[in-house]
Each structure stands twice: as structure tokens, then as C-alpha cells.
Design an enzyme around this catalytic site. Structure first.
Site, PDB file in Angstrom:
ATOM      1  CG  HIS A 174      34.901  54.940  65.928  1.00 46.89           C
ATOM      2  ND1 HIS A 174      33.521  55.473  65.960  1.00 46.89           N
ATOM      3  CD2 HIS A 174      34.653  53.649  65.790  1.00 46.89           C
ATOM      4  CE1 HIS A 174      32.629  54.307  66.147  1.00 46.89           C
ATOM      5  NE2 HIS A 174      33.259  53.235  65.515  1.00 46.89           N
ATOM      6  CD  GLU A 210      38.578  34.692  24.403  1.00 45.31           C
ATOM      7  OE1 GLU A 210      39.301  33.552  24.204  1.00 45.31           O
ATOM      8  OE2 GLU A 210      37.966  35.160  23.526  1.00 45.31           O
ATOM      9  CD  GLU A 244      62.314  49.459  62.691  1.00 46.40           C
ATOM     10  OE1 GLU A 244      62.733  48.843  63.828  1.00 46.40           O
ATOM     11  OE2 GLU A 244      62.922  49.309  61.686  1.00 46.40           O
ATOM     12  CG  ASP A 260      38.566  41.898  25.893  1.00 55.43           C
ATOM     13  OD1 ASP A 260      38.063  41.619  24.901  1.00 55.43           O
ATOM     14  OD2 ASP A 260      39.277  41.142  26.366  1.00 55.43           O
ATOM     15  CE  LYS A 299      37.632  43.586  21.511  1.00 59.36           C
ATOM     16  NZ  LYS A 299      37.490  42.736  22.718  1.00 59.36           N
TER      17      LYS A 299
END
Length: 520
Positions: free
Chosen positions: A135, A286, A158, A284, A453
Site C-alpha cells: 500500500h 469512422e 537505472e 467523430d 464536416k
């Protein structure tokens, strides 16, 4: 006792051999080691407030690791006061063979760790020698820097060399899963993360901590120490405005790993200036939320192949008559402009069949040309509605989309859709997806009735409709360069989506690109 041959298989029930094994040096040494480690991890801040836990196999070269006994630390116990006899002993099949005896008040009654199911799943899937659940504050905070991230990434540090299978130049990737009210409820999501990240030896739990493992207790301890070092380094680099996930560790860029303002982040009282979250996100479809192949290979062919059936079945309805009216007007305009593929549509008086035949020819030509016109999109939406309702179609979205939608919704960001497809088609696609109904995360839909668009005024109209104080409070995601330019000219923030199958972008396009919504 030394004359008795004992193995974990002897411990399937109460027996002299079983008791002898439980009292063997191997088991006692493991008990002592675990109590010592719990005290040590308490001093590191990993197991304070009774939190955190350890699970460890009892090493025995004569017994295959999958059949070795498992020791688990108890729950609700002050880890700095752990004693060897406080451990639970489980058989390989998770049966409890030995439980600690109750202690007097104010100690609570003994209880096996709440992480038992998670530990056992890690043993099942990775077969480690030990699993450590911390934790530590670093492991908690590093998951909160970007509340949308599903991974923690760091490179050119490192201490990465201390992680199994990694070197200095490698990128260390650790999956992040969401926290739950009870730790055993993490089991399923942890199992999915382990399977999805075969190189990882750890899983982070957001706002909670980390589970890490190794082939032996030494390997598990070493890696846990390295993980906490790297988390602490990432947090400090973040406070300095530097990017821990890039080889150069240069200035953070907006949206890369954090919500920091790229190149302009500064230090004020040791606190990084954070760019406010957008009020709205405009998506959008597609190439952005959905593969282009789904539209071109599934939706368009379905509309083309079923247009005749749809017109025949619904020809007399007011809805289809309205579709035909729009199509007639569009075809007349196309004929006047000499658009290829346009064919005159005869009047209704010549008969339903001839009208439908002409409509089908025009619609097929429009679909083939991928025309973004309202008349076509409206009819397609009605055809697709039948397909979705009859379960002949199912919407497809990328895997990161539902996760991002849920997160943005939780952050109070309103998400809208803007697509050349009709609003009906948009609602259908997101209502019947491979991830269920996602419309609950969407606040509205815009189509070409608001404008083309690729025209700036369309985005002006949308931003004015969203009730924002200024267009820059809206982030627009698209895969189309011309749309990105138009939205930028309207004052919106723009991000270009780079997905499999998307078309190439111009060189030096100047837009920020992402491959996943998780990068936002």
C-alpha cells in the site's frame, strides 16, 4: 519427526505426517522470514495501518512449485508486530491447513488476508515463489496522475534493470486496474491484466497499491523495491514538469501521460500547473471510435444489399415517403450538376416497381461514391435500424472507447458525436455495440444537418449549441485532416485519431495525434 517422510500431498487431511510437515524446518523458516519482511515493509511505509500483505511458497527442491505449500499473512494485524505463528498455511489447492491462535484483547480474531483470492490467482497464472502486496504511497499516487491511464510507462531509468526481463533502455509497462470496495473483487480484473501483459511482474490498482511477484522471495522483494523507486521518480519528475515516459525526460507535453500544458508547465509551490479538463469532447465515428472497415465492409454493404427489401416493405409509410422526397430532390440537383451515376426517378404514377428500381440505382451510386449527403444518410439510418433491431447488425467500437467514455463521464466531461451518418444511425451504432449500450455516456448527436464536416461554420454552430463560454473548451477528435483544420479555425481544440486502416496525414500537419483514447 525427522524419520517421517512428509510432502504437501500428505496434508490433504489431519494426519501425523501432515503435522510433521507443518512443523518442519522449511515451513518454520518461511514463517519467520515472512514476519521479518512484514516488519521491514512496515518501516518502508508499504504495510502501515494493518494494510498490505505477503504470500510465499515453502521452498522445497523435492516438491514441484505448483504443489508447494503457501503461507499467507493475516488481515487486520499490525504488520510491525507480526510473529511467525501468525501466518496461515494453505495447501496447493487453497485448503487452510493451519490457522493462527486467537490473541487476547485488544487483538482482533485472526483472519486470512483479504487478498487471498488475488494471491492465489497470481500463483495459478504465473507460478511465482512469492507475491508482495504493498500500500506504499508511491504506488497509489502514480495511478492518480492520469485518471484515464490504463498503464504506467517509464523508460531510461537505472532501476528498470532490477525488473525481471528488462534493461535500462527498455520501456517498463505495468497495467493499471480499477479499485473495488473489497480486495477479493479484484481477482477477475487482475487475472485479465496478467494475461494481457505477459512480460509484467506487477499489477497496479488505482488509488490502492500494487501486487508484484518474483521467482523467489528475493526476486519479489528486489522488484518491489525497484517498482517503488521508479514510482517515486515518476512522481518527482511530474512535479518538475518532466516526462518520465520518454528517453530524454524532457518537458511534459499536453495529454502525454498527464493533463499538463505542453511546454508551458511551470513550478508553483512545488505543484505542477494543470490544464483544466475540457468541458466537452466531440467525437467523430469512422476511423475514430469505430474501424473504417466496419463502415465500409459492414454498414455500407448492408444498406446497399437491403435497400430494395426496405423500400418494398415500407414504401407506403410516411417515413419512407419522406425519404423518397429527399432523394428525388437530391437526384434532381445531381442531374442538374452532371453528377456521375445520377438517374432520373420517374413519378409515382408510373408504378411503385419502376420508382423503386430507379431509387436503388441512385442509392447504389451514392453509396459507392461515399457521398456525405442528408438524403442518403437518412435512408441508410432507417435501413440500419431494421438490421440492428433484428440483430443482423452489431456496432463495433475500439476497446479503449467504452473505458474512456466511462472515465470522461465520471470526470463530468460531456461527450457528443458528430458524424456524417444520420443521428439515428449514430444512436443505433452506440446503442447496439460489442460493448453493450454506450448511449448512457453520450449527451447528444450532430449530423450533416448542422453543416458539412469540412466547413468551419459547422463547428461554430456546434460550439454555440453546447453552451460553452468559448470554443476552446471543446476538444474534437477526428481522423480527417480537413475536418481538423475546419474545427481549429472555429477555435476548438483538435486531436487527430490514428487508427488501423485510417488514411495517411499530410507531412507537417501540425496536429497532435493519438492511437488510443487512453492517451487523452
Amino acid at each position: 519427526m525427522t524419520a517421517v517422510t512428509v510432502t504437501p500431498e500428505n496434508c490433504g487431511g489431519v494426519s501425523t505426517a501432515c503435522q510433521a510437515y507443518l512443523e518442519s524446518k522449511a515451513v518454520q523458516d518461511t514463517r519467520s522470514l515472512m514476519s521479518e519482511l512484514c516488519r521491514h515493509f512496515y518501516t518502508l511505509g508499504w504495510m502501515s495501518g494493518t494494510g498490505g500483505s505477503i504470500a510465499m511458497k515453502v521452498h522445497d527442491d523435492s516438491v514441484p512449485r505448483p504443489r508447494q505449500l503457501i503461507l499467507l499473512s493475516p488481515s487486520g494485524v499490525q504488520k510491525e508486530r507480526m510473529e511467525p505463528e501468525d501466518m496461515y498455511v494453505l495447501s496447493a489447492d487453497s485448503s487452510i491447513l493451519s490457522s493462527p491462535s486467537p490473541k487476547p484483547y485488544p487483538n482482533k480474531a485472526p483472519k486470512c488476508t483479504d487478498s487471498a483470492a488475488v494471491f492465489l490467482k497470481a500463483f495459478e497464472l504465473r507460478n511465482p515463489g512469492a507475491v508482495i502486496h504493498s500500500h506504499g504511497m508511491e504506488s497509489c499516487l502514480v495511478t492518480m496522475i492520469n485518471p484515464l491511464a490504463k498503464e504506467f510507462r517509464i523508460t531510461h531509468m537505472e532501476m528498470i534493470k532490477g525488473i525481471q526481463g528488462h534493461g535500462y533502455y527498455d520501456e517498463l509497462v505495468i497495467p493499471i486496474i480499477e479499485n473495488t470496495a473489497h480486495e477479493h473483487e479484484l481477482t477477475e480484473s487482475l487475472a485479465k491484466a496478467i494475461e494481457a501483459y505477459p512480460r509484467s511482474t506487477a499489477v497496479l490498482v488505482r488509488n490502492h497499491g500494487i501486487y508484484s511477484w518474483g521467482d523467489s522471495w528475493i526476486s519479489a522483494k528486489t522488484q518491489a523495491e525497484c517498482y517503488h523507486y521508479l514510482f517515486d521518480a515518476a512522481i518527482k519528475l511530474h512535479q518538475m514538469g518532466l516526462d518520465w515516459s520518454s528517453p530524454s525526460h524532457g518537458p511534459l507535453q499536453y495529454g502525454k501521460g498527464t493533463l499538463a500544458d505542453g511546454g508551458k508547465a511551470g513550478i508553483i509551490g512545488s505543484s505542477l500547473q494543470i490544464k483544466p479538463l475540457p468541458r466537452c469532447i466531440l467525437l467523430d465515428i469512422e476511423g475514430t471510435t469505430t474501424p473504417i472497415s466496419f463502415v465500409t465492409d459492414v454498414l455500407f454493404p448492408y444498406a446497399r444489399d437491403n435497400v430494395g427489401r426496405h423500400l418494398s416493405a415500407t414504401f407506403e409509410t410516411l417515413e419512407t415517403q419522406d425519404d423518397i422526397k429527399l432523394l428525388r430532390s437530391q437526384v434532381e440537383d445531381d442531374l442538374a450538376k452532371g453528377v456521375p451515376g445520377a438517374l432520373p426517378i420517374p413519378p409515382d404514377e408510373v408504378g411503385k416497381e419502376k420508382v423503386m428500381a430507379a431509387l436503388v440505382v441512385n442509392i447504389e451510386a451514392m453509396i459507392k461514391a461515399d457521398r456525405k449527403i442528408t438524403a442518403l444518410k437518412q435512408l441508410q439510418g432507417h435501413i440500419w435500424r431494421t438490421g440492428f433491431q433484428n440483430q443482423e447488425l452489431k456496432g463495433v467500437v475500439f476497446e479503449d472507447v467504452p473505458v474512456a467514455l466511462e472515465k470522461w463521464n465520471a470526470l463530468g466531461i460531456k461527450v457528443y458525436i458528430y458524424s456524417s451518418g444520420s443521428r439515428l444511425a449514430q444512436r443505433l451504432l452506440f446503442g447496439y455495440t460489442n460493448h453493450g449500450d454506450l448511449r448512457k455516456y453520450l449527451y447528444g448527436f450532430f449530423d450533416t444537418t448542422v453543416g458539412n464536416k469540412k466547413e468551419t461554420n459547422s463547428y461554430v454552430e456546434i460550439s454555440e449549441s453546447l453552451g460553452v463560454d468559448k470554443p476552446s473548451e471543446v476538444v474534437f477528435l477526428t481522423d480527417v485532416y480537413q475536418e481538423a483544420v475546419a474545427a481549429t479555425n472555429a477555435g476548438l481544440q483538435v486531436i487527430v485519431s490514428v487508427r488501423p486502416g485510417n488514411g495517411p496525414l499530410p507531412e507537417n500537419h501540425g496536429f497532435r495525434t493519438i492511437n488510443s483514447f487512453m492517451e487523452i
